[in-house]
Scaffold this motif. Structure first.
Motif, PDB file in Angstrom:
ATOM      1  N   LEU A 545       0.796  -1.232   0.000  1.00  0.00           N
ATOM      2  CA  LEU A 545       0.000   0.000   0.000  1.00  0.00           C
ATOM      3  C   LEU A 545       0.825   1.276   0.000  1.00  0.00           C
ATOM      4  CD1 LEU A 545      -2.776  -1.043   2.568  1.00  0.00           C
ATOM      5  CD2 LEU A 545      -2.814  -1.225   0.070  1.00  0.00           C
ATOM      6  N   TRP A 568      -1.095   2.389  -3.705  1.00  0.00           N
ATOM      7  CA  TRP A 568      -2.361   1.763  -3.325  1.00  0.00           C
ATOM      8  C   TRP A 568      -3.246   1.485  -4.535  1.00  0.00           C
ATOM      9  CZ3 TRP A 568      -7.049   3.872  -4.539  1.00  0.00           C
ATOM     10  CH2 TRP A 568      -7.069   5.237  -4.874  1.00  0.00           C
ATOM     11  N   LEU A 572      -3.953  -1.855  -3.257  1.00  0.00           N
ATOM     12  CA  LEU A 572      -5.182  -2.082  -2.498  1.00  0.00           C
ATOM     13  C   LEU A 572      -6.009  -3.237  -3.055  1.00  0.00           C
ATOM     14  CD1 LEU A 572      -7.018  -1.295  -0.178  1.00  0.00           C
ATOM     15  CD2 LEU A 572      -8.070   0.445  -1.666  1.00  0.00           C
TER      16      LEU A 572
END
Length: 594
Positions: A545, A568, A572
């Motif tokens: 991230l 991210w 993510l």
């Protein structure tokens, strides 16, 4: 005991804040935390430094030495030659490169594997006129995924393996006990990266060549020493003191012949042509002060800075570099190391400030000029990674076979349980040194000392969390939240917490803090500790991230031109996917036994 818990929790909160802040390096923060708990009596004085002799610390150091031996043996050069035979289509090369770094990371330090394949990725990107941002983040993430597959793939696996032996009176996790879960997670992660994830990465421009990145051609000027000039007979050192501007002497032509690299004590003669790097304002000041004249010359480029003896190359500042938080001026790069700093790039953009006064950060890309025969050694000494592919190591096959034989013998001895991992791998490291695969000068350079210090300091701190009852308290909170439901939810909460912690601090520190918590949750549920410990090991390696979550992420930040918020975008969805995949795999191969 309650007071001790409050002190430990408060200290850990401060330590985590300092880890995230990043102003002080994580190993220093860990040592300060250790000293504080020792001084106030929570950690007994006689136990304060036992962590530095812990088997996990010894094993990590040995694995790092073995990784250097594999690098020096010609193994990766052999892989590179094999890759040269594959299809020239960049998308095929991309898939093969990500797969290769993932597999290599299972058996050697993941940062070392990334360092070996990153120059290849940059070369492929430039050859095909692509942004290297599309290549480097997938390589970094692939190196993290590969570490999941074996006991030696990453420090969290080593820590968890030895933690199991110490706390639940069971054998260490074996060399390939991590493989069923780790290989499945890595496979899913790599498939996501090569087919979907790379499309989520922002395209950063200005990375196709060093000339485009640093715009060096726009700052090169040729001047000459006219007859009767006051600087005829003066040294380069005197010329450098003559102006406070950002002027760097990068070349000298005498009698139409390029001279070898300039010593600070090189004396100028009338008629010498000097190539300098300066902007327009500094150039005018330089000419006014020195009396040198502009020469009529062709358009200059970085090619004019090279010769048989001199080269110009890019290098990235690593997380353990001696350059970090220093400047070129404070380190005397020119006078001590004999190299010129021509430019600095940060997050894909050339810094406009004077290079000699910029404080270096991990991930910065530097454009360096120096002697061809010394520049690589200087970069190694300073802790910089060259971004241009180095010449192939044409070692004879028997040498490579011998290196692999020693390495796989250590793997086999460990897997068969003949010797504990710390003994087998230390013996293998010693064998590599005696056989000449690691030179004595490389021995200590190959060890990531900040990580070693972090581990040695955090092991007693982790034990303090356990002995004060802090780990049990956190475990009770987690159990109270998820323990009345299915065990997969409890494992998911532990993994999510470990992932968040790992992305904020070093993954080894996250493992040391979460392992006792996971053990206490398992105890509270009367479940087997193994799935909970495996969950921590996987979660600690899912640092996708942020650029600070793992050194691999930091290493590609400058060369890829990434911004902090770029990670991210692919990280993510990859993290969520791996969270969904990991828990069923762990329950399948390591049943909680409720």
């Amino acid at each position: 005991m309650v007071t001790d818990q409050a002190v430990v929790f408060s200290l850990l909160a401060v330590a985590l804040a300092l880890f995230i802040w990043g102003r002080w390096r994580y190993d220093l923060v860990a040592v300060l935390a250790l000293l504080f708990l020792t001084i106030i009596g929570i950690i007994p004085g006689e136990e304060a430094f036992y962590g530095f002799g812990h088997p996990a610390v010894i094993t990590v150091a040995a694995v790092l030495i073995l990784s250097r031996a594999l690098m020096n043996s010609g193994l990766v050069d052999f892989i590179v030659r094999l890759m040269g035979r594959i299809n020239n289509r960049p998308n095929i090369q991309f898939v093969v490169l990500v797969a290769a770094v993932t597999i290599c990371s299972a058996f050697m330090n993941n940062i070392g594997a990334l360092a070996l394949f990153m120059p290849i990725g940059i070369r492929i990107s430039r050859k095909n006129n692509l942004s290297s941002s599309m290549m480097l983040m997938p390589l970094a993430f692939g190196s993290l995924l590969g570490g999941l597959m074996t006991q030696i793939g990453t420090p969290p696996n080593i820590i968890i393996s030895l933690f199991r032996e110490e706390t639940i009176a069971a054998k260490q996790f074996g060399m390939f006990d991590f493989t069923p879960v780790g290989a499945g997670v890595a496979l899913v992660g790599v498939i996501f990266i090569v087919f979907i994830g790379w499309r989520l990465i922002p395209i950063r421009k200005g990375q196709t060549s060093p000339e485009d990145l640093f715009e060096i051609d726009n700052y090169l000027t040729e001047v000459y020493v006219p007859k009767g000039a006051k600087y005829a007979g003066k040294r380069l050192l005197d010329l450098g003191r003559s102006t406070g501007g950002d002027v760097i002497v990068v070349g000298l032509v005498r009698n139409k012949k390029k001279l070898p690299f300039l010593s600070p004590y090189r004396v100028f003669e009338e008629g010498d042509h000097i190539i300098i790097k300066a902007n327009a304002e500094d150039l005018k000041e330089f000419l006014d002060v020195t009396g040198l004249k502009l020469a009529e010359s062709h358009k200059l480029s970085t090619d004019d800075l090279r010769s048989e003896d001199i080269t110009v190359t890019e290098a990235v500042v690593t997380t353990s570099s001696a350059l970090e938080n220093q400047t070129a001026r404070s380190l005397y790069l020119r006078s001590i190391y004999g190299i010129n700093l021509l430019g600095i790039s940060r997050e894909g953009s050339r810094l406009q400030s004077r290079p000699d006064r910029v404080r270096f950060r991990a991930g910065d890309v530097l454009l360096l000029q120096g002697r061809s025969d010394a520049l690589m050694e200087v970069m190694s000494t300073l802790g910089c990674l060259p971004l241009l592919q180095r010449g192939l190591n044409l070692e004879r096959p028997p040498r490579l076979i011998l290196c692999l034989a020693v390495f796989f013998a250590a793997l086999g001895i460990t897997a068969a349980g003949i010797m504990p991992i710390q003994i087998a791998f230390t013996a293998a490291a010693a064998a590599m040194i005696m056989l000449g695969f690691v030179a004595f000068r490389e021995l200590y350079e190959s060890i990531d000392w900040p990580v070693i210090v972090l581990l040695g300091a955090m092991i007693p701190v982790s034990n303090a969390l356990e002995t004060t009852g802090g780990a049990r308290l956190i475990g009770d909170v987690i159990y109270g939240f998820a323990g009345d439901y299915m065990p997969w939810l409890t494992l998911g909460v532990i993994m999510a917490l470990t992932i968040l912690l790992s992305n904020a601090v070093n993954n080894a520190a996250a493992t040391l803090l979460m392992a006792p918590v996971a053990l206490n949750v398992a105890s509270g549920m009367s479940a087997s500790a193994d799935p909970f410990l495996m969950t921590v090991a996987v979660g600690a390696s899912c640092a996708f991230l942020t650029p600070i979550g793992h050194q691999s992420n930091t290493l590609v930040m400058g060369p890829g031109g990434y911004h902090f918020g770029d990670y991210w975008r692919m990280g993510l969805p990859l993290t969520i996917l791996l969270l969904i995949v990991t828990i069923p795999l762990i329950i399948m191969f390591w049943p909680p036994g409720l």
